[in-house]
Design a protein around this motif. Structure first.
Motif, mmCIF file in Angstrom:
data_model
loop_
_atom_site.group_PDB
_atom_site.id
_atom_site.type_symbol
_atom_site.label_atom_id
_atom_site.label_comp_id
_atom_site.label_asym_id
_atom_site.label_seq_id
_atom_site.Cartn_x
_atom_site.Cartn_y
_atom_site.Cartn_z
ATOM 1 N N MET A 1 34.346 48.087 27.440
ATOM 2 C CA MET A 1 33.910 47.033 28.189
ATOM 3 C C MET A 1 35.125 46.429 29.362
ATOM 4 S SD MET A 1 31.211 45.128 29.505
ATOM 5 C CE MET A 1 31.033 43.749 30.414
ATOM 6 N N THR A 2 36.200 46.627 28.616
ATOM 7 C CA THR A 2 37.789 46.119 29.129
ATOM 8 C C THR A 2 37.944 46.861 30.716
ATOM 9 O OG1 THR A 2 38.444 45.130 27.399
ATOM 10 C CG2 THR A 2 40.046 45.893 28.815
ATOM 11 N N SER A 3 38.111 48.007 30.531
ATOM 12 C CA SER A 3 38.345 49.110 31.721
ATOM 13 C C SER A 3 37.222 49.011 32.778
ATOM 14 C CB SER A 3 38.626 50.448 31.324
ATOM 15 O OG SER A 3 37.525 50.883 30.785
ATOM 16 N N LYS A 7 37.973 47.425 36.512
ATOM 17 C CA LYS A 7 37.525 48.257 37.379
ATOM 18 C C LYS A 7 36.590 47.382 38.662
ATOM 19 C CE LYS A 7 35.466 52.570 38.997
ATOM 20 N NZ LYS A 7 34.679 53.643 38.629
ATOM 21 N N VAL A 8 35.780 46.830 38.387
ATOM 22 C CA VAL A 8 34.758 45.691 39.014
ATOM 23 C C VAL A 8 35.597 44.658 39.600
ATOM 24 C CG1 VAL A 8 32.781 44.390 38.916
ATOM 25 C CG2 VAL A 8 32.557 46.449 37.653
ATOM 26 N N ALA A 9 36.419 43.959 38.795
ATOM 27 C CA ALA A 9 36.932 42.928 39.162
ATOM 28 C C ALA A 9 38.160 43.124 40.242
ATOM 29 C CB ALA A 9 37.704 41.880 38.034
ATOM 30 N N THR A 10 38.894 44.307 39.992
ATOM 31 C CA THR A 10 40.027 44.762 41.070
ATOM 32 C C THR A 10 39.324 45.202 42.255
ATOM 33 O OG1 THR A 10 39.978 47.009 40.127
ATOM 34 C CG2 THR A 10 41.683 45.080 39.450
ATOM 35 N N ALA A 11 38.057 45.801 42.218
ATOM 36 C CA ALA A 11 37.416 46.184 43.734
ATOM 37 C C ALA A 11 37.197 45.257 44.201
ATOM 38 C CB ALA A 11 36.153 47.237 43.219
ATOM 39 N N GLN A 70 40.353 41.694 29.175
ATOM 40 C CA GLN A 70 40.194 41.677 27.802
ATOM 41 C C GLN A 70 38.332 41.494 27.640
ATOM 42 O OE1 GLN A 70 41.675 38.567 25.387
ATOM 43 N NE2 GLN A 70 41.020 39.719 23.389
ATOM 44 N N GLY A 71 37.776 42.508 27.373
ATOM 45 C CA GLY A 71 36.166 42.385 27.481
ATOM 46 C C GLY A 71 35.642 42.314 28.547
ATOM 47 N N ASP A 72 35.032 41.325 28.851
ATOM 48 C CA ASP A 72 34.420 41.041 30.115
ATOM 49 C C ASP A 72 35.179 40.231 30.968
ATOM 50 O OD1 ASP A 72 33.948 38.415 28.730
ATOM 51 O OD2 ASP A 72 31.819 38.557 29.243
ATOM 52 N N CYS A 95 38.144 36.362 36.638
ATOM 53 C CA CYS A 95 36.518 36.834 36.878
ATOM 54 C C CYS A 95 35.861 37.061 35.410
ATOM 55 C CB CYS A 95 36.277 37.922 37.616
ATOM 56 S SG CYS A 95 36.943 37.726 39.371
ATOM 57 N N ARG A 96 34.545 36.706 35.250
ATOM 58 C CA ARG A 96 33.637 37.441 34.201
ATOM 59 C C ARG A 96 32.876 38.322 34.728
ATOM 60 N NH1 ARG A 96 29.211 35.585 31.280
ATOM 61 N NH2 ARG A 96 28.993 33.832 32.359
ATOM 62 N N VAL A 97 32.968 39.554 34.242
ATOM 63 C CA VAL A 97 32.016 40.475 34.590
ATOM 64 C C VAL A 97 30.869 40.891 33.605
ATOM 65 C CG1 VAL A 97 31.915 42.786 35.364
ATOM 66 C CG2 VAL A 97 33.936 41.631 35.892
ATOM 67 N N GLY A 98 29.583 40.969 34.120
ATOM 68 C CA GLY A 98 28.420 41.326 33.428
ATOM 69 C C GLY A 98 28.465 42.645 33.323
ATOM 70 N N LYS A 99 27.488 42.973 32.114
ATOM 71 C CA LYS A 99 27.425 44.312 31.734
ATOM 72 C C LYS A 99 26.824 45.349 32.979
ATOM 73 C CE LYS A 99 27.036 43.520 27.023
ATOM 74 N NZ LYS A 99 26.446 42.609 25.957
ATOM 75 N N HIS A 100 26.200 44.585 33.901
ATOM 76 C CA HIS A 100 25.611 45.213 35.031
ATOM 77 C C HIS A 100 26.415 45.549 35.991
ATOM 78 C CE1 HIS A 100 25.777 41.427 36.146
ATOM 79 N NE2 HIS A 100 24.868 40.924 35.354
ATOM 80 N N GLY A 101 27.802 45.298 35.920
ATOM 81 C CA GLY A 101 28.867 45.556 36.888
ATOM 82 C C GLY A 101 28.888 44.522 38.046
ATOM 83 N N LYS A 102 28.471 43.394 37.891
ATOM 84 C CA LYS A 102 28.511 42.328 38.790
ATOM 85 C C LYS A 102 29.392 41.111 38.320
ATOM 86 C CE LYS A 102 25.661 44.327 42.140
ATOM 87 N NZ LYS A 102 25.857 44.421 43.365
ATOM 88 N N ILE A 103 30.025 40.257 39.121
ATOM 89 C CA ILE A 103 30.769 39.386 38.749
ATOM 90 C C ILE A 103 29.976 38.089 38.543
ATOM 91 C CG2 ILE A 103 32.782 37.811 39.429
ATOM 92 C CD1 ILE A 103 34.098 40.146 40.731
#
Length: 125
Positions: A1-3, A7-11, A70-72, A95-103
Motif C-alpha cells: 500500500m505504501t508505494s 504514487k497517488v499523493a505525489t501525482a 507509510q501505509g495509506d 494525505c490519506r489515500v484509500g484503497k481505491h486510489g483516491k485521496i
C-alpha cells in the motif's frame, strides 16, 4: 500500500501545486475531508479556492523536496513561494489515500522561511 499511496499523493500534489491545475480534484474522493480550516471539504470548494489562488498568484512556485510514505499516509515536504523573490514557506502536506486510489483526507503544517539567520547551519529543507 505504501508505494501505491505515494504514487497517488505525489501525482495529486504535482498536478495541483506544481502544475497549478485545479483539475487535480479528480484524485479526491467525493467525501474528501480537509483539516485545514481555511479550505472546505469536498472537491468543488477546493477547485474554486485554488483556481482563485492561482489567478491571484500566477508566479507561484512549489518545489517538492521529499516524500515520506507509510501505509495509506503520505507526507510531502515542499517549499512554497508566491513569486521568485518570496522567501516562502516550508509546508508539510499529509494525505490519506484509500484503497481505491483516491485521496480521502488532507492535513498541512506551514512554517514561514525566516528572514533572520538561523541559530544553526541547517535550512528548513
Amino acid at each position: 500500500m505504501t508505494s501505491f499511496s505515494q504514487k497517488v499523493a505525489t501525482a495529486y500534489f504535482d498536478t495541483l501545486l506544481v502544475d497549478k491545475n485545479p483539475d487535480a480534484v479528480r484524485y479526491l474522493t467525493p467525501e474528501y475531508y480537509q483539516h485545514n480550516p481555511a479550505i472546505p471539504n469536498g472537491s468543488a470548494g477546493l477547485r474554486e479556492q485554488f483556481t482563485n489562488f492561482f489567478q491571484q498568484f500566477p508566479n507561484l512556485i512549489v518545489e517538492r523536496k521529499r516524500v515520506i510514505a507509510q501505509g495509506d499516509l503520505v507526507a510531502i515536504h515542499a517549499h512554497y513561494r508566491l513569486n521568485p523573490e518570496d522567501r516562502g514557506q516550508a509546508v508539510v502536506d499529509i494525505c490519506r489515500v484509500g484503497k481505491h486510489g483516491k485521496i480521502l483526507e488532507h492535513w498541512d503544517s506551514v512554517q514561514d522561511v525566516p528572514s533572520t539567520p538561523p541559530l544553526n547551519d541547517n535550512t528548513l529543507f
